[in-house]
Design an enzyme around this catalytic site. Sequence first.
Site, PDB file in Angstrom:
ATOM      1  N   HIS A  35       0.855  -1.192   0.000  1.00  0.00           N
ATOM      2  CA  HIS A  35       0.000   0.000   0.000  1.00  0.00           C
ATOM      3  C   HIS A  35       0.894   1.246   0.000  1.00  0.00           C
ATOM      4  O   HIS A  35       1.950   1.257   0.629  1.00  0.00           O
ATOM      5  CB  HIS A  35      -0.905  -0.016   1.234  1.00  0.00           C
ATOM      6  CG  HIS A  35      -2.009   1.000   1.147  1.00  0.00           C
ATOM      7  ND1 HIS A  35      -1.790   2.335   1.386  1.00  0.00           N
ATOM      8  CD2 HIS A  35      -3.326   0.873   0.826  1.00  0.00           C
ATOM      9  CE1 HIS A  35      -2.940   2.986   1.216  1.00  0.00           C
ATOM     10  NE2 HIS A  35      -3.878   2.128   0.868  1.00  0.00           N
ATOM     11  N   GLU A  84      -4.342   2.317  -7.312  1.00  0.00           N
ATOM     12  CA  GLU A  84      -4.710   3.369  -6.362  1.00  0.00           C
ATOM     13  C   GLU A  84      -3.811   4.576  -6.598  1.00  0.00           C
ATOM     14  O   GLU A  84      -2.704   4.636  -6.051  1.00  0.00           O
ATOM     15  CB  GLU A  84      -4.478   2.902  -4.915  1.00  0.00           C
ATOM     16  CG  GLU A  84      -5.431   1.860  -4.415  1.00  0.00           C
ATOM     17  CD  GLU A  84      -5.588   1.968  -2.888  1.00  0.00           C
ATOM     18  OE1 GLU A  84      -6.724   2.116  -2.438  1.00  0.00           O
ATOM     19  OE2 GLU A  84      -4.588   1.912  -2.170  1.00  0.00           O
TER      20      GLU A  84
HETATM   21  P1  13P Z   1      -9.843   6.197   0.608  1.00  0.00           P
HETATM   22  O1  13P Z   1     -10.992   5.377   0.098  1.00  0.00           O
HETATM   23  O2  13P Z   1     -10.052   6.720   1.995  1.00  0.00           O
HETATM   24  O3  13P Z   1      -9.430   7.248  -0.376  1.00  0.00           O
HETATM   25  O4  13P Z   1      -8.606   5.193   0.757  1.00  0.00           O
HETATM   26  C1  13P Z   1      -8.292   4.366  -0.294  1.00  0.00           C
HETATM   27  C2  13P Z   1      -7.282   3.411   0.150  1.00  0.00           C
HETATM   28  O5  13P Z   1      -6.149   3.764   0.439  1.00  0.00           O
HETATM   29  C3  13P Z   1      -7.687   2.001   0.271  1.00  0.00           C
HETATM   30  O6  13P Z   1      -6.603   1.177   0.428  1.00  0.00           O
END
Ligand code: 13P
Length: 223
Positions: free
Chosen positions: A85, A149
Amino acid sequence: MLIILNNKCNFTLNQFKQYSQELTTIKTQHELVLCPTNIYLSITPKSEIVLGAQDISMYHEGSKTGEVAAKQLKSMNVEYVIVGHSERRLYLNENDKQITEKLRRSLEQDIIPILCVGETIGDYQQVVSKQLEILKNIEHFENVIIAYEPVWAIGSGKTPTIKQINEVISFIKKIYPQNKVIYGGSINEFNISNLKSNLIDGYLLGGLSLNSERLKAFLENLE
Ligand code: 13P
């Protein structure tokens, strides 16, 4: 679809007990995967919700103080684990070598890793393809779920357009056609209506995952 709930470092014990109880009332056709803080894995109520972890040790079990090994997660019925992450890359300096080992440890125990990739700013192609290069060193890399992401979208309330998400996912699927690809970053119960696509195999939810009522609204709008 795969819906991953990344609780991150949230909830005290009593808050988690209430929240996780509320989650058991959710009915959905989608596969919900709850990734609580590790210390709550054992008190998550039994339900249709599948268990995931937010991280995994790069080491095997043994003399590694503070670590939680793949074998231990497996013994807690953990089926998925988030790996790499951006918050861990940023705050814990997690690097490709560690991420590679974490993917290996997960797959050795048949825990499905969710590998997070995404650009901080600017062009995604170079960053994402470089972050995904580690898959070339992984046996059975096709079992890794790739989570796109974009770092700038995490917790910011900003998202790419569906056209931009589709473009990145097509780019990823061209290189790794066998892997599932999910999207994460500021997804909520309102913007989901505009962020659906046949190319997206699921969503990774951060902030939204912390509120069961909002999560229910999201699932209704997703269906
Ligand atoms: P948010 O949905 O709070 O933007 O976070 C996304 C995330 O990092 C999920 O791993």
